[in-house]
Design a protein around this motif. Structure first.
Motif, PDB file in Angstrom:
ATOM      1  N   VAL A 108       0.848  -1.193   0.000  1.00 24.69           N
ATOM      2  CA  VAL A 108       0.000   0.000   0.000  1.00 24.69           C
ATOM      3  C   VAL A 108       0.890   1.252   0.000  1.00 24.69           C
ATOM      4  CG1 VAL A 108      -1.552   1.383   1.440  1.00 24.69           C
ATOM      5  CG2 VAL A 108      -2.043  -1.030   1.059  1.00 24.69           C
ATOM      6  N   ASP A 109       1.919   1.252   0.846  1.00 24.23           N
ATOM      7  CA  ASP A 109       2.848   2.389   0.900  1.00 24.23           C
ATOM      8  C   ASP A 109       3.533   2.622  -0.436  1.00 24.23           C
ATOM      9  OD1 ASP A 109       2.449   3.294   3.379  1.00 24.23           O
ATOM     10  OD2 ASP A 109       4.285   2.518   4.268  1.00 24.23           O
ATOM     11  N   LEU A 110       3.963   1.528  -1.038  1.00 22.67           N
ATOM     12  CA  LEU A 110       4.648   1.602  -2.328  1.00 22.67           C
ATOM     13  C   LEU A 110       3.739   2.223  -3.375  1.00 22.67           C
ATOM     14  CD1 LEU A 110       7.202   0.747  -3.830  1.00 22.67           C
ATOM     15  CD2 LEU A 110       6.136  -1.461  -4.271  1.00 22.67           C
ATOM     16  N   LEU A 111       2.488   1.793  -3.404  1.00 20.48           N
ATOM     17  CA  LEU A 111       1.552   2.327  -4.399  1.00 20.48           C
ATOM     18  C   LEU A 111       1.284   3.817  -4.154  1.00 20.48           C
ATOM     19  CD1 LEU A 111      -0.977  -0.652  -4.751  1.00 20.48           C
ATOM     20  CD2 LEU A 111       0.735   0.102  -6.423  1.00 20.48           C
ATOM     21  N   LEU A 112       1.179   4.188  -2.880  1.00 18.48           N
ATOM     22  CA  LEU A 112       0.970   5.608  -2.576  1.00 18.48           C
ATOM     23  C   LEU A 112       2.177   6.430  -3.022  1.00 18.48           C
ATOM     24  CD1 LEU A 112      -0.742   5.633   0.939  1.00 18.48           C
ATOM     25  CD2 LEU A 112      -1.778   6.068  -1.296  1.00 18.48           C
ATOM     26  N   SER A 113       3.368   5.900  -2.784  1.00 15.36           N
ATOM     27  CA  SER A 113       4.560   6.664  -3.153  1.00 15.36           C
ATOM     28  C   SER A 113       4.687   6.748  -4.669  1.00 15.36           C
ATOM     29  CB  SER A 113       5.811   6.050  -2.534  1.00 15.36           C
ATOM     30  OG  SER A 113       6.214   4.936  -3.280  1.00 15.36           O
ATOM     31  N   LYS A 114       4.121   5.810  -5.375  1.00 13.63           N
ATOM     32  CA  LYS A 114       4.099   5.853  -6.838  1.00 13.63           C
ATOM     33  C   LYS A 114       3.001   6.787  -7.338  1.00 13.63           C
ATOM     34  CE  LYS A 114       7.197   3.279  -8.756  1.00 13.63           C
ATOM     35  NZ  LYS A 114       7.937   3.551 -10.010  1.00 13.63           N
ATOM     36  N   ARG A 115       2.196   7.288  -6.414  1.00 15.81           N
ATOM     37  CA  ARG A 115       1.084   8.186  -6.750  1.00 15.81           C
ATOM     38  C   ARG A 115       0.132   7.597  -7.778  1.00 15.81           C
ATOM     39  NH1 ARG A 115       2.566  14.331  -5.470  1.00 15.81           N
ATOM     40  NH2 ARG A 115       3.701  13.831  -3.582  1.00 15.81           N
ATOM     41  N   VAL A 116      -0.261   6.372  -7.547  1.00 16.36           N
ATOM     42  CA  VAL A 116      -1.297   5.790  -8.397  1.00 16.36           C
ATOM     43  C   VAL A 116      -2.579   6.597  -8.208  1.00 16.36           C
ATOM     44  CG1 VAL A 116      -0.368   3.434  -8.425  1.00 16.36           C
ATOM     45  CG2 VAL A 116      -1.895   4.134  -6.575  1.00 16.36           C
ATOM     46  N   ASP A 117      -3.459   6.523  -9.189  1.00 14.45           N
ATOM     47  CA  ASP A 117      -4.703   7.307  -9.118  1.00 14.45           C
ATOM     48  C   ASP A 117      -5.754   6.661  -8.222  1.00 14.45           C
ATOM     49  OD1 ASP A 117      -3.571   9.102 -10.831  1.00 14.45           O
ATOM     50  OD2 ASP A 117      -4.498   8.259 -12.629  1.00 14.45           O
ATOM     51  N   GLY A 118      -5.540   5.394  -7.874  1.00  8.73           N
ATOM     52  CA  GLY A 118      -6.499   4.727  -7.006  1.00  8.73           C
ATOM     53  C   GLY A 118      -5.998   3.341  -6.663  1.00  8.73           C
ATOM     54  N   ILE A 119      -6.582   2.755  -5.626  1.00 12.04           N
ATOM     55  CA  ILE A 119      -6.152   1.421  -5.197  1.00 12.04           C
ATOM     56  C   ILE A 119      -7.366   0.514  -5.033  1.00 12.04           C
ATOM     57  CG2 ILE A 119      -5.072   0.101  -3.314  1.00 12.04           C
ATOM     58  CD1 ILE A 119      -3.203   2.454  -2.827  1.00 12.04           C
ATOM     59  N   LEU A 120      -7.236  -0.708  -5.567  1.00 11.81           N
ATOM     60  CA  LEU A 120      -8.234  -1.755  -5.360  1.00 11.81           C
ATOM     61  C   LEU A 120      -7.586  -2.815  -4.485  1.00 11.81           C
ATOM     62  CD1 LEU A 120      -9.372  -2.134  -9.076  1.00 11.81           C
ATOM     63  CD2 LEU A 120     -10.760  -1.235  -7.199  1.00 11.81           C
ATOM     64  N   ILE A 121      -8.309  -3.288  -3.486  1.00  3.02           N
ATOM     65  CA  ILE A 121      -7.669  -4.265  -2.601  1.00  3.02           C
ATOM     66  C   ILE A 121      -8.653  -5.310  -2.102  1.00  3.02           C
ATOM     67  CG2 ILE A 121      -8.001  -2.897  -0.481  1.00  3.02           C
ATOM     68  CD1 ILE A 121      -5.184  -3.857   0.392  1.00  3.02           C
ATOM     69  N   SER A 122      -8.156  -6.548  -2.023  1.00  2.00           N
ATOM     70  CA  SER A 122      -8.845  -7.616  -1.324  1.00  2.00           C
ATOM     71  C   SER A 122      -7.869  -8.051  -0.231  1.00  2.00           C
ATOM     72  CB  SER A 122      -9.139  -8.769  -2.293  1.00  2.00           C
ATOM     73  OG  SER A 122      -9.896  -9.751  -1.641  1.00  2.00           O
ATOM     74  N   LEU A 123      -8.307  -8.025   1.013  1.00  2.00           N
ATOM     75  CA  LEU A 123      -7.375  -8.171   2.139  1.00  2.00           C
ATOM     76  C   LEU A 123      -6.763  -9.560   2.289  1.00  2.00           C
ATOM     77  CD1 LEU A 123      -9.234  -6.212   4.958  1.00  2.00           C
ATOM     78  CD2 LEU A 123      -7.478  -5.401   3.378  1.00  2.00           C
ATOM     79  N   ALA A 124      -5.564  -9.562   2.836  1.00  2.00           N
ATOM     80  CA  ALA A 124      -4.897 -10.800   3.229  1.00  2.00           C
ATOM     81  C   ALA A 124      -5.618 -11.397   4.439  1.00  2.00           C
ATOM     82  CB  ALA A 124      -3.446 -10.508   3.593  1.00  2.00           C
ATOM     83  N   ASN A 125      -5.557 -12.718   4.576  1.00  2.00           N
ATOM     84  CA  ASN A 125      -6.177 -13.352   5.742  1.00  2.00           C
ATOM     85  C   ASN A 125      -5.566 -12.848   7.042  1.00  2.00           C
ATOM     86  OD1 ASN A 125      -7.996 -14.900   4.341  1.00  2.00           O
ATOM     87  ND2 ASN A 125      -6.634 -16.664   4.177  1.00  2.00           N
ATOM     88  N   GLY A 126      -4.290 -12.448   6.980  1.00  2.71           N
ATOM     89  CA  GLY A 126      -3.598 -12.010   8.192  1.00  2.71           C
ATOM     90  C   GLY A 126      -3.911 -10.587   8.632  1.00  2.71           C
ATOM     91  N   THR A 127      -4.694  -9.854   7.833  1.00  4.26           N
ATOM     92  CA  THR A 127      -4.894  -8.434   8.133  1.00  4.26           C
ATOM     93  C   THR A 127      -5.980  -8.194   9.176  1.00  4.26           C
ATOM     94  OG1 THR A 127      -4.151  -7.827   5.933  1.00  4.26           O
ATOM     95  CG2 THR A 127      -5.473  -6.193   7.104  1.00  4.26           C
ATOM     96  N   ALA A 128      -5.570  -7.654  10.333  1.00  8.00           N
ATOM     97  CA  ALA A 128      -6.537  -7.364  11.400  1.00  8.00           C
ATOM     98  C   ALA A 128      -6.467  -5.898  11.773  1.00  8.00           C
ATOM     99  CB  ALA A 128      -6.234  -8.228  12.616  1.00  8.00           C
TER     100      ALA A 128
ATOM    101  N   PHE B  50       6.968  10.492  -9.751  1.00  7.12           N
ATOM    102  CA  PHE B  50       7.048  10.801 -11.169  1.00  7.12           C
ATOM    103  C   PHE B  50       8.140  11.847 -11.412  1.00  7.12           C
ATOM    104  CE2 PHE B  50       2.729   9.090 -10.916  1.00  7.12           C
ATOM    105  CZ  PHE B  50       2.953   8.013 -11.737  1.00  7.12           C
ATOM    106  N   ALA B  51       8.274  12.800 -10.476  1.00  7.41           N
ATOM    107  CA  ALA B  51       9.344  13.780 -10.592  1.00  7.41           C
ATOM    108  C   ALA B  51      10.688  13.073 -10.472  1.00  7.41           C
ATOM    109  CB  ALA B  51       9.196  14.847  -9.510  1.00  7.41           C
ATOM    110  N   VAL B  52      10.787  12.156  -9.541  1.00 14.60           N
ATOM    111  CA  VAL B  52      12.015  11.385  -9.376  1.00 14.60           C
ATOM    112  C   VAL B  52      12.347  10.665 -10.684  1.00 14.60           C
ATOM    113  CG1 VAL B  52      13.046   9.398  -8.206  1.00 14.60           C
ATOM    114  CG2 VAL B  52      11.701  11.063  -6.900  1.00 14.60           C
ATOM    115  N   ASN B  53      11.318  10.109 -11.302  1.00 19.78           N
ATOM    116  CA  ASN B  53      11.530   9.375 -12.544  1.00 19.78           C
ATOM    117  C   ASN B  53      12.159  10.226 -13.623  1.00 19.78           C
ATOM    118  OD1 ASN B  53      10.461   6.967 -11.704  1.00 19.78           O
ATOM    119  ND2 ASN B  53       8.383   7.712 -12.014  1.00 19.78           N
ATOM    120  N   LEU B  54      11.673  11.467 -13.731  1.00 21.12           N
ATOM    121  CA  LEU B  54      12.198  12.367 -14.739  1.00 21.12           C
ATOM    122  C   LEU B  54      13.699  12.504 -14.595  1.00 21.12           C
ATOM    123  CD1 LEU B  54       9.967  15.493 -15.208  1.00 21.12           C
ATOM    124  CD2 LEU B  54      10.815  13.903 -16.907  1.00 21.12           C
TER     125      LEU B  54
END
Lengths: 340, 340
Positions: A108-128, B50-54
């Motif tokens: 989730v952190d990685l996707l946020l840092s990549k600045r994706v426009d949105g996230i779809l998720i189905s949770l892991a069994n371990g997630t509480a 994305f800025a980093v990528n540039l």
């Protein structure tokens, strides 16, 4: 990689003119615009989309986190999501959490840092713990959960009514005359395991049958595997010879259990009737074929993307947006593993 | 979304100082760096990748194009690729060509315009022209093909020896005494369909058996489906009652064929022995279980990513790089669908 500079040099004009020409600015003459376009095409110039992203603040990319890929249901969901995303010009980055909360959090952190426009998720069994998901929401990144969700996270969701579906599955076993009905449930945490268990229990009680907790077998290993089904079948044969029906949390586990029962000479459905959950393709080709709940993976993927897309668009326009919980229909597919 | 400007305002210092502090520049005092880091963390600041990528000209993202996702073999490949990519800090964008050349071409273009660091591809059955792949190479974007490849495209490849594997499969049918051996091959185009057919033919001839082209059934619909197997089995029963063995291009088609044979009262393996290809999980749980060639999907995914990664690294350093063709081992898994 061809740059604007190279096109400019090729034509002996300024970089600014090239850039404006490619964007079809009217202050560049039609003739020059055409020339630039043709040269760009000849040199196989690709606009730098990361630079474009900086300007539009859109990556046209979404992230998808799922617990496991080699799984009929989830691969159907993926298919639905990427087909729908492609139609709207979005790319999908897929990550597999392997049913691990730690990994899911990192992803989730990685996707946020990549600045994706949105996230779809189905949770892991371990997630509480759901802080990582609330981070997504605080970050104003659109989020849609599907299948394995957390009720308390405030976002759009696409689910099935697990309780209703498992009630239907258990009712079918009761209707065909089963008196001692066991349940192989999933791991303790995920909401859908809990709901399927509750549906099973309610069906028993509504029909005046006793609820016996020793007939409920929990998935110890955390994943829902073929081996799991075999092990639980072995245990059940030792502990409860009188069981005549089982409602099993997922088809793969059900198929493992059936394999073990047949190996030990237990006849299906004559001795034990079995109902699975999910309707993997496999369920229709094994022998006896498996009665199961049909879980609409493709439809779930399509709808999850659609909800996410709507939210992305609304947020871009700063319009009001309210979360939606979409509950998809399921049905019982009756096959040979339950008595007629 | 928190920006450098907001952090700067929060602390009353310049944006440049904030930016330098986050990059740990020594000309910013340790105290200030610490303060900026803490503020950034408190405000939940995410660096704009994305800025980093540039700047670094790396997107740390690769593209993967596969013909179909809901498929045991390909979903195993995907799993291998994304696990390996994650280890090296790469994200994977997945696209499905649906066995369509047109779609595949568009997807390649899309990935290039997104400036992914590399592309992994397994070709659609419909792909007979390879210009889009040569574009990738000309564009100096690392490219690795796997499973369904084009021999004439100059890039690294991960494959199995389809000819050897299908020779082994056919030899097994001969060894157990089959005399009239049919082949359900895939569509005409893909290299692996051709190679599997050639392996089948060579095994017949090497063993002094007649090669009869009317015993080779081509996949008409373009995809290799369960229905396909049923249809071909129906045709075969009408046209060639004397067939006692079939080598079938993929497990899903084999399972479709077995279903049809059993429906029509043909006994497996007593009347007809069947060998599939791929070793889908399903092959082990159906009854009779299916003898098949084990195709190492996970290993193929892992190796495809590793080759791509090596090329990305080499190209970044402008080092020499030579393409590699990796051929993975396959083995025959003997089960109940062939006579003992």
């Amino acid at each position: 990689m061809v740059t604007l500079k190279q096109i400019a040099e090729e034509l002996g004009i300024s970089i600014t003119t090239v850039s404006k020409a490619l964007k079809e600015y009217p202050d560049v003459s039609k003739k020059t615009r055409k020339l630039v376009r043709e040269t760009a095409s000849m040199l196989n110039y690709k606009p730098n989309s990361f630079a474009v992203n900086l300007r539009t603040r859109e990556s046209k990319t979404i992230g998808l986190i799922i617990p496991v890929i080699v799984h009929h249901f989830f691969s159907s969901v993926i298919k639905g999501i990427i087909e729908q995303a492609e139609k709207k010009g979005y790319l999908v980055i897929i990550l597999q959490s392997n049913e691990s909360y730690e990994l899911e959090k990192k992803q989730v952190d990685l996707l946020l840092s990549k600045r994706v426009d949105g996230i779809l998720i189905s949770l892991a069994n371990g997630t509480a713990d759901f802080k990582h998901l609330n981070d997504v929401i605080e970050n104003e990144t659109p989020l849609v959960m599907f299948d394995k969700i957390a009720k308390m996270v405030k976002c759009s969701k696409v689910i099935i009514d697990d309780r209703k579906a498992s009630y239907k599955a258990t009712q079918h076993l009761i209707d065909i005359g089963c008196k001692r009905i066991a349940h192989f449930r999933g791991p303790l945490l995920p909401q859908n395991s809990i709901d399927r268990f509750l549906g099973y229990k309610k069906a028993l009680l509504d029909n005046g049958l006793e609820y016996d907790s020793s007939l409920v077998y929990i998935c110890e290993c955390g994943d829902m595997s073929f081996e799991e089904g075999k092990l639980n079948a072995q245990k059940l044969l030792k502990e409860h010879k009188d069981v005549d029906g089982i409602f099993i949390n997922t088809d793969l586990v059900a198929i493992g259990a059936m394999t073990e029962f047949m190996k030990q000479g237990v006849r299906i459905p004559e001795d034990i009737s079995i109902v699975g959950f999910s309707n993997w393709f496999m369920a229709s080709v094994i022998s006896p074929s498996l009665t199961t709940i049909n879980q609409p993976g493709l439809e779930m993927g399509i709808n999850a993307f659609k909800l996410l897309y709507k939210e992305i668009k609304k947020k871009k326009k700063n319009s009001d947006f309210s979360f939606k919980e979409l509950v998809l229909d399921t049905d019982l597919v009756i096959r040979e593993s339950t008595k007629n």
